[in-house]
Design a protein around this motif. Structure first.
Motif, PDB file in Angstrom:
ATOM      1  N   THR A  18      50.520  38.224  49.706  1.00 41.86           N
ATOM      2  CA  THR A  18      50.643  36.803  49.998  1.00 41.86           C
ATOM      3  C   THR A  18      51.887  36.601  50.839  1.00 41.86           C
ATOM      4  O   THR A  18      52.973  37.065  50.476  1.00 41.86           O
ATOM      5  CB  THR A  18      50.718  35.985  48.697  1.00 41.86           C
ATOM      6  OG1 THR A  18      49.536  36.242  47.921  1.00 41.86           O
ATOM      7  CG2 THR A  18      50.817  34.495  48.991  1.00 41.86           C
ATOM      8  N   VAL A  19      51.707  35.924  51.968  1.00 49.99           N
ATOM      9  CA  VAL A  19      52.793  35.733  52.926  1.00 49.99           C
ATOM     10  C   VAL A  19      53.042  34.237  53.109  1.00 49.99           C
ATOM     11  O   VAL A  19      52.120  33.486  53.423  1.00 49.99           O
ATOM     12  CB  VAL A  19      52.449  36.363  54.294  1.00 49.99           C
ATOM     13  CG1 VAL A  19      53.614  36.210  55.260  1.00 49.99           C
ATOM     14  CG2 VAL A  19      52.072  37.829  54.139  1.00 49.99           C
ATOM     15  N   ILE A  40      49.440  32.319  53.062  1.00 49.50           N
ATOM     16  CA  ILE A  40      48.116  32.936  53.195  1.00 49.50           C
ATOM     17  C   ILE A  40      48.096  34.234  52.404  1.00 49.50           C
ATOM     18  O   ILE A  40      49.063  34.998  52.417  1.00 49.50           O
ATOM     19  CB  ILE A  40      47.787  33.232  54.670  1.00 49.50           C
ATOM     20  CG1 ILE A  40      47.794  31.937  55.481  1.00 49.50           C
ATOM     21  CG2 ILE A  40      46.436  33.915  54.800  1.00 49.50           C
ATOM     22  CD1 ILE A  40      47.694  32.131  56.967  1.00 49.50           C
ATOM     23  N   THR A  41      46.993  34.482  51.720  1.00 51.88           N
ATOM     24  CA  THR A  41      46.799  35.740  51.003  1.00 51.88           C
ATOM     25  C   THR A  41      45.812  36.593  51.790  1.00 51.88           C
ATOM     26  O   THR A  41      44.754  36.115  52.194  1.00 51.88           O
ATOM     27  CB  THR A  41      46.283  35.485  49.579  1.00 51.88           C
ATOM     28  OG1 THR A  41      47.248  34.686  48.878  1.00 51.88           O
ATOM     29  CG2 THR A  41      46.075  36.800  48.824  1.00 51.88           C
ATOM     30  N   TYR A  42      46.194  37.848  52.004  1.00 55.62           N
ATOM     31  CA  TYR A  42      45.383  38.800  52.746  1.00 55.62           C
ATOM     32  C   TYR A  42      44.929  39.930  51.833  1.00 55.62           C
ATOM     33  O   TYR A  42      45.644  40.302  50.903  1.00 55.62           O
ATOM     34  CB  TYR A  42      46.200  39.429  53.892  1.00 55.62           C
ATOM     35  CG  TYR A  42      46.660  38.452  54.935  1.00 55.62           C
ATOM     36  CD1 TYR A  42      45.853  38.139  56.030  1.00 55.62           C
ATOM     37  CD2 TYR A  42      47.904  37.846  54.846  1.00 55.62           C
ATOM     38  CE1 TYR A  42      46.280  37.252  57.009  1.00 55.62           C
ATOM     39  CE2 TYR A  42      48.343  36.960  55.811  1.00 55.62           C
ATOM     40  CZ  TYR A  42      47.525  36.667  56.889  1.00 55.62           C
ATOM     41  OH  TYR A  42      47.950  35.780  57.853  1.00 55.62           O
ATOM     42  N   VAL A  85      42.384  44.028  55.653  1.00 53.94           N
ATOM     43  CA  VAL A  85      40.946  43.804  55.711  1.00 53.94           C
ATOM     44  C   VAL A  85      40.668  42.414  56.273  1.00 53.94           C
ATOM     45  O   VAL A  85      39.746  42.217  57.045  1.00 53.94           O
ATOM     46  CB  VAL A  85      40.309  43.959  54.312  1.00 53.94           C
ATOM     47  CG1 VAL A  85      38.826  43.662  54.345  1.00 53.94           C
ATOM     48  CG2 VAL A  85      40.570  45.367  53.775  1.00 53.94           C
ATOM     49  N   GLY A  86      41.477  41.451  55.872  1.00 53.28           N
ATOM     50  CA  GLY A  86      41.296  40.072  56.318  1.00 53.28           C
ATOM     51  C   GLY A  86      41.914  39.122  55.321  1.00 53.28           C
ATOM     52  O   GLY A  86      42.584  39.533  54.382  1.00 53.28           O
ATOM     53  N   ARG A  87      41.679  37.853  55.545  1.00 45.56           N
ATOM     54  CA  ARG A  87      42.197  36.838  54.624  1.00 45.56           C
ATOM     55  C   ARG A  87      41.371  36.844  53.342  1.00 45.56           C
ATOM     56  O   ARG A  87      40.165  36.974  53.386  1.00 45.56           O
ATOM     57  CB  ARG A  87      42.126  35.455  55.255  1.00 45.56           C
ATOM     58  CG  ARG A  87      43.087  35.286  56.407  1.00 45.56           C
ATOM     59  CD  ARG A  87      43.032  33.882  56.939  1.00 45.56           C
ATOM     60  NE  ARG A  87      43.936  33.744  58.085  1.00 45.56           N
ATOM     61  CZ  ARG A  87      44.510  32.612  58.422  1.00 45.56           C
ATOM     62  NH1 ARG A  87      44.286  31.520  57.721  1.00 45.56           N
ATOM     63  NH2 ARG A  87      45.311  32.561  59.456  1.00 45.56           N
ATOM     64  N   SER A  88      42.050  36.703  52.213  1.00 45.74           N
ATOM     65  CA  SER A  88      41.360  36.588  50.925  1.00 45.74           C
ATOM     66  C   SER A  88      40.863  35.170  50.771  1.00 45.74           C
ATOM     67  O   SER A  88      41.460  34.223  51.261  1.00 45.74           O
ATOM     68  CB  SER A  88      42.314  36.908  49.768  1.00 45.74           C
ATOM     69  OG  SER A  88      42.651  38.260  49.781  1.00 45.74           O
ATOM     70  N   VAL A  89      39.769  35.038  50.057  1.00 52.52           N
ATOM     71  CA  VAL A  89      39.201  33.711  49.835  1.00 52.52           C
ATOM     72  C   VAL A  89      39.668  33.180  48.498  1.00 52.52           C
ATOM     73  O   VAL A  89      39.876  33.858  47.566  1.00 52.52           O
ATOM     74  CB  VAL A  89      37.671  33.760  49.872  1.00 52.52           C
ATOM     75  CG1 VAL A  89      37.084  32.394  49.609  1.00 52.52           C
ATOM     76  CG2 VAL A  89      37.213  34.300  51.209  1.00 52.52           C
TER      77      VAL A  89
END
Length: 72
Positions: free
Chosen positions: A44-45, A5-7, A68-72
């Motif tokens: 990115t994790v 997931i990318t944040y 901030v949140g997850r990147s789209v």
């Protein structure tokens, strides 16, 4: 089941920032890889199993930055 997931993270501006965030996130159970990019404001994790976003938020906060949140 692994997940990547990318944040979006605010406040990172240099390599030291990237290292601080990466160190905190790498300490989370199950995390296998972390890639922080100060210029893009992302981290990115990759983990062996899905991570709880609140644990990720707490680790980023501990490093001194804001998730901030997850990147789209």
């Amino acid at each position: 089941m692994s997940s990547t997931i990318t944040y979006s993270v605010t406040g990172m501006s240099c390599g030291h920032c990237e290292n601080s965030v990466s160190k905190e996130l790498s300490a989370l159970t199950g995390v296998t890889e972390v890639s922080a990019d100060a210029k893009a404001g992302t981290v990115t994790v990759s983990a062996a199993a899905p991570l709880d976003d609140e644990l990720v938020r707490a680790a980023v906060d501990e490093a001194g930055y804001e998730l901030v949140g997850r990147s789209v």
